[in-house]
Design an enzyme around this catalytic site. Structure first.
Site, PDB file in Angstrom:
ATOM      1  N   ARG A 238       0.852  -1.189   0.000  1.00 24.34           N
ATOM      2  CA  ARG A 238       0.000   0.000   0.000  1.00 24.34           C
ATOM      3  C   ARG A 238       0.887   1.237   0.000  1.00 24.34           C
ATOM      4  O   ARG A 238       1.937   1.249   0.650  1.00 24.34           O
ATOM      5  CB  ARG A 238      -0.925   0.013   1.229  1.00 24.34           C
ATOM      6  CG  ARG A 238      -2.058  -1.002   1.177  1.00 24.34           C
ATOM      7  CD  ARG A 238      -3.114  -0.613   0.161  1.00 24.34           C
ATOM      8  NE  ARG A 238      -4.220  -1.568   0.077  1.00 24.34           N
ATOM      9  CZ  ARG A 238      -4.299  -2.548  -0.817  1.00 24.34           C
ATOM     10  NH1 ARG A 238      -3.327  -2.710  -1.708  1.00 24.34           N
ATOM     11  NH2 ARG A 238      -5.345  -3.351  -0.836  1.00 24.34           N
ATOM     12  N   GLU A 267      -2.369   8.245  -4.319  1.00 21.98           N
ATOM     13  CA  GLU A 267      -2.590   7.394  -5.484  1.00 21.98           C
ATOM     14  C   GLU A 267      -3.891   7.806  -6.162  1.00 21.98           C
ATOM     15  O   GLU A 267      -4.934   7.834  -5.498  1.00 21.98           O
ATOM     16  CB  GLU A 267      -2.651   5.928  -5.047  1.00 21.98           C
ATOM     17  CG  GLU A 267      -2.684   4.961  -6.203  1.00 21.98           C
ATOM     18  CD  GLU A 267      -2.552   3.507  -5.779  1.00 21.98           C
ATOM     19  OE1 GLU A 267      -1.614   3.191  -5.009  1.00 21.98           O
ATOM     20  OE2 GLU A 267      -3.394   2.715  -6.202  1.00 21.98           O
ATOM     21  N   HIS A 286      -0.383   0.705 -10.214  1.00 23.55           N
ATOM     22  CA  HIS A 286      -1.141  -0.272  -9.418  1.00 23.55           C
ATOM     23  C   HIS A 286      -1.651  -1.419 -10.303  1.00 23.55           C
ATOM     24  O   HIS A 286      -2.854  -1.670 -10.383  1.00 23.55           O
ATOM     25  CB  HIS A 286      -2.300   0.416  -8.690  1.00 23.55           C
ATOM     26  CG  HIS A 286      -2.758  -0.330  -7.469  1.00 23.55           C
ATOM     27  ND1 HIS A 286      -3.289   0.284  -6.374  1.00 23.55           N
ATOM     28  CD2 HIS A 286      -2.765  -1.657  -7.176  1.00 23.55           C
ATOM     29  CE1 HIS A 286      -3.609  -0.607  -5.448  1.00 23.55           C
ATOM     30  NE2 HIS A 286      -3.295  -1.799  -5.920  1.00 23.55           N
TER      31      HIS A 286
END
Length: 327
Positions: A238, A267, A286
């Site tokens: 993360r 993000e 991602h």
């Protein structure tokens, strides 16, 4: 008999989406970006079920605005976007898609490790931009992977899969985790160490910890100072596990060799972020689970979880089974 109403917050692979469309009265948000909060609240207020992504915050406010809501199926292993206790209190079933993306994520983590170590993207750009005029003994030298030391922070399913890949390269494996892993130690020869030992001894540090208050900024300025100057940091966990600006400063100063990031904080990372100016920062959007087969399996699992909950059954991957008797 009318079909249950469902809101799907993004287009997902057909293997799962087709099931949802056939068995429910579903509305699918077709934009590339997540639905705005106001839209999510509006559709949730009418829904029996939701199929969501990590970008969709499912909290007490939304649940209170959704009196018919029975089940929420996350198209993800993580569920940072869920308030599970609030859902349990209200008898709403919350689900995820565990296990399916373990090996695919480990593949991407190891790909980032190799690309950073051998400066693959820099080499591609060097050739593409017309700088390659001859072979040079000092050109784009990187780090060896075979025989190097890999430090794994978090030896859960993905961390263990990463360790298995390292064995094939003859790497020495260290790990730091609150729980001992007999599989990692007995089958793979991994050595359990404390965090400081992991950082100071590893040539590569790969992060596989969940995001908790304790792991937020697990890698901060102090941690980066402990790492070797030839070390490479890999994050497929993360984004907030790493202090972004501390990493930028460390990479800019060549305090560590490189970093490969599949996740960032924030993000998505804004296009004008200074990390993008650094050749030794490799950032991808991602995509750790982004193989055709894995994303299709995730879609099918999410659909099965959703449909089970709507049918009054306990979903296969329920995060709060204690809510089942309340639902």
């Amino acid at each position: 008999m009318s079909k249950p109403r469902v809101f799907v917050t993004r287009i997902i692979p057909d293997r799962g989406l087709r099931k949802v469309l056939e068995q429910t009265d579903a509305t699918v948000w077709e934009d590339e970006l997540p639905p705005p909060r106001s839209v999510l609240l509006e559709w949730a207020s009418q829904a029996d079920g939701l199929l969501t992504l990590l970008t969709d915050k499912i909290d007490a406010e939304l649940m209170d605005a959704a009196p018919k809501l029975k089940v929420v199926a996350n198209f993800a292993v993580g569920f940072d976007n869920f308030d599970v206790p609030a859902a349990t209190q209200r008898g709403i079933l919350m689900t995820n898609t565990p296990g399916v993306l373990t090996d695919t994520t480990a593949d991407l983590a190891f790909a980032l490790l190799m690309a950073c170590a051998r400066r693959i993207v820099e080499g591609r750009d060097y050739a593409r931009n017309g700088h390659w005029r001859t072979w040079g003994p000092m050109l784009l030298m990187g780090q060896d992977i075979h025989g190097a030391t890999l430090g794994i922070a978090g030896i859960g399913r993905i961390g263990l899969a990463m360790a298995r890949r390292a064995v094939g390269f003859g790497m020495r494996i260290l790990y730091h985790d609150a729980m001992r892993s007999e599989v990692a130690e007995k089958e793979l020869g991994a050595i359990r160490v404390n965090k400081e030992e992991l950082l100071t001894q590893s040539d590569f540090v790969s992060l596989h910890v969940p995001l908790t208050p304790e792991t937020r900024h697990y890698i901060d300025a102090a941690a980066l100072k402990m790492m070797k100057p030839n070390a490479i940091l890999i994050n497929t966990a993360r984004g907030p596990v790493v202090d972004t600006m501390a990493l930028y400063e460390a990479l800019k100063a060549r305090q560590i060799f490189a970093a490969g990031l599949d996740v960032t904080d924030p993000e998505p990372l804004p296009a004008d972020h200074p990390l993008y100016t650094l050749d030794n920062a490799l950032i991808v959007p991602h995509i750790a689970s982004a193989s055709f087969e894995t994303r299709s399996k995730m879609a099918e699992m999410a659909a099965d979880n959703l449909l089970a909950g709507l049918a009054g059954k306990l979903p296969p991957n329920c995060l709060n089974p204690e809510a089942f008797n309340k639902s």
